[in-house]
Design a protein around this motif. Structure first.
Motif, short mmCIF file in Angstrom:
data_model
loop_
_atom_site.label_atom_id
_atom_site.label_comp_id
_atom_site.label_asym_id
_atom_site.label_seq_id
_atom_site.Cartn_x
_atom_site.Cartn_y
_atom_site.Cartn_z
N UNK A 132 -146.39 -25.45 9.59
CA UNK A 132 -146.87 -24.53 8.56
C UNK A 132 -147.53 -23.29 9.14
N UNK A 133 -148.12 -23.39 10.32
CA UNK A 133 -148.72 -22.22 10.95
C UNK A 133 -147.65 -21.20 11.34
N UNK A 134 -146.52 -21.69 11.88
CA UNK A 134 -145.43 -20.77 12.21
C UNK A 134 -144.90 -20.10 10.95
N UNK A 135 -144.70 -20.89 9.90
CA UNK A 135 -144.21 -20.33 8.64
C UNK A 135 -145.15 -19.25 8.13
N UNK A 136 -146.45 -19.53 8.18
CA UNK A 136 -147.43 -18.55 7.70
C UNK A 136 -147.41 -17.27 8.54
N UNK A 137 -147.04 -17.42 9.83
CA UNK A 137 -146.95 -16.26 10.72
C UNK A 137 -145.62 -15.53 10.60
N UNK A 138 -144.78 -15.96 9.67
CA UNK A 138 -143.50 -15.29 9.47
C UNK A 138 -142.37 -15.82 10.33
N UNK A 139 -142.56 -17.01 10.94
CA UNK A 139 -141.55 -17.61 11.80
C UNK A 139 -141.04 -18.87 11.10
N UNK A 140 -139.84 -18.85 10.53
CA UNK A 140 -139.32 -20.04 9.86
C UNK A 140 -139.35 -21.25 10.80
N UNK A 141 -139.78 -22.39 10.28
CA UNK A 141 -139.99 -23.56 11.12
C UNK A 141 -139.43 -24.81 10.45
N UNK A 142 -139.14 -25.78 11.29
CA UNK A 142 -138.63 -27.07 10.85
C UNK A 142 -139.20 -28.13 11.78
N UNK A 143 -139.26 -29.37 11.32
CA UNK A 143 -139.74 -30.48 12.14
C UNK A 143 -138.55 -31.35 12.50
N UNK A 144 -138.39 -31.64 13.79
CA UNK A 144 -137.34 -32.56 14.24
C UNK A 144 -137.70 -33.02 15.65
N UNK A 145 -137.92 -34.30 15.80
CA UNK A 145 -138.29 -34.81 17.12
C UNK A 145 -138.03 -36.29 17.24
N UNK A 146 -138.14 -36.83 18.45
CA UNK A 146 -137.82 -38.24 18.69
C UNK A 146 -138.96 -39.16 18.29
N UNK A 147 -138.60 -40.38 17.88
CA UNK A 147 -139.60 -41.39 17.58
C UNK A 147 -139.80 -41.58 16.09
#
Length: 399
Positions: free
Chosen positions: A348-363
């Motif tokens: 959400x911090x990236x999104x607020x800074x104008x950088x579209x973001x997504x979550x994807x990781x192992x585990x």
């Protein structure tokens, strides 16, 4: 512990073997939230420096962020973001040293192995491939501190991106998601709440200002607010539960029964669905206390008060399902899902800074914060494959 770069030992190894070796080193560095993460940041800086990669490390007290750019310093970069702090191990039933990585039946066990040093290890393991590729656009490696407590590291990082080169255009936060794309999560905010009153003998309650009972009345109002959200509040399907939640997690007050407490404290959190604002919940709470609870205390002791201090805040994430970033992550992860989660991340911090973001990781997030925290070796392999495909995309410049 020897934290010297081990790049010489990584050459000639498979990506998963490199990731496991690096994860062993990362887990061995205790970065639980009460400790400094600087030794781990220095280890990563050494690994990258040995491969000719410069890092920007910013320090705040004993904590540090790291930002490295791999590839050309041009616009259109892709951030791979992770926090490197971990939750404590005290009071948990570990079967062995939490900071000595163990492998058992396809599982890799250790504090932070899942949340989220496994992702960091995979990214570091794939750096040689990034360097060997003719990247049209760069990767930005972003490592932060204090995600498990205050989100202070991510908040600071947003001011640091773009300092020496164009900031990333997109971001993938590698929180454990089973390598499935997460396009939305709830916002998070928490506060410390303290009530002060006037102590005295319980036989003369009329001359005292009972901070405990005032705080309990305030908590009862919060419970009613939580019930209102559950039954009448905004609903966003996809989240579990699909509404904003209000939660009180700790309560401390009193010494013995016949002494009226002049101090009471509790911790409060609000997890909001998109469209709701935690600040509005807090404003209603403060107004209720000021109008209906504190006047009774102040009639006896005018200095009675409620003090609210912020603990942590993480903006909600809401990526449009038609955004190209989702298509990119679906294609490279091999998962066509688009999930919603109720826990917060730094995305959400990236999104607020104008950088579209997504979550994807192992585990699996169910393994995070648990004793005997583990991640499946197959998830680490899947993450390395995912990163290989991202490298191919950054070479083509088609993401």
């Amino acid at each position: 512990m020897d934290a010297r770069p081990r790049v010489d030992k990584l050459h000639g190894m498979s990506s998963i073997a490199r990731a496991l070796l690096l994860l062993e080193r990362l887990v061995a560095i205790d970065t639980t939230s009460a400790r400094s993460n600087a030794p781990l940041i220095e280890f990563v800086r050494g690994e990258l420096a040995a491969q000719g990669i410069e890092c920007r490390v910013t320090v705040e007290g004993e904590k540090a962020n790291l930002h490295a750019i791999i590839g050309p310093r041009v616009a259109g970069g892709l951030a791979l973001s992770a926090h490197v702090d971990c939750v404590p191990v005290e009071g948990q039933a570990w079967l062995a040293d939490p900071f000595a990585l163990r492998r058992q039946d396809g599982r890799v066990i250790g504090r932070g192995a899942c949340d989220m040093k496994g992702f960091v290890a995979c990214v570091l393991a794939m750096v040689p491939e990034m360097l060997a590729a003719d990247l049209a656009r760069p990767f930005h490696l972003c490592l932060t501190h204090d995600e498990e407590t205050t989100f202070r590291g991510a908040d600071r990082l947003m001011d640091e991106l773009g300092h020496d080169a164009p900031p990333p255009a997109l971001c993938i936060v590698g929180e454990p998601s089973g390598m499935a794309p997460i396009i939305a999560h709830k916002g998070y905010a928490s506060w410390d709440v303290v009530f002060t009153g006037l102590s005295g003998h319980s036989s003369r309650a009329d001359t005292t200002a009972n901070a405990l009972m005032a705080a309990a009345e305030a908590v009862a109002w919060l419970k009613a607010e939580a019930r209102r959200f559950a039954t009448q509040g905004r609903r966003v399907e996809g989240f579990v539960p699909p509404y904003t939640t209000v939660h009180v997690g700790t309560f401390r007050a009193g010494t013995v029964l016949n002494i009226v407490p002049d101090h009471a404290a509790f911790t409060l959190e609000v997890r909001t669905v998109p469209g709701d604002e935690a600040s509005e919940v807090l404003a209603r709470f403060v107004a209720q206390v000021e109008s209906a609870i504190l006047p009774e205390l102040r009639a006896v002791h005018p200095e009675s008060a409620m003090i609210v201090a912020p603990r942590a805040r993480a903006p909600a994430l809401e990526l449009d399902e038609h955004h190209p970033l989702l298509a990119l992550v679906q294609r490279t992860s091999g998962s066509n899902s688009r999930g919603f989660v109720s826990y917060g991340t730094e995305a959400g911090y990236y999104q607020r800074a104008g950088i579209p973001a997504i979550v994807c990781g192992p585990g699996d997030i169910a393994q995070a914060h648990q004793p005997e925290e583990w991640i499946a070796e197959s998830q680490l392999q899947a993450c390395c494959t995912f990163l290989e495909r991202l490298i191919e995309d950054q070479v083509r410049g088609t993401g």
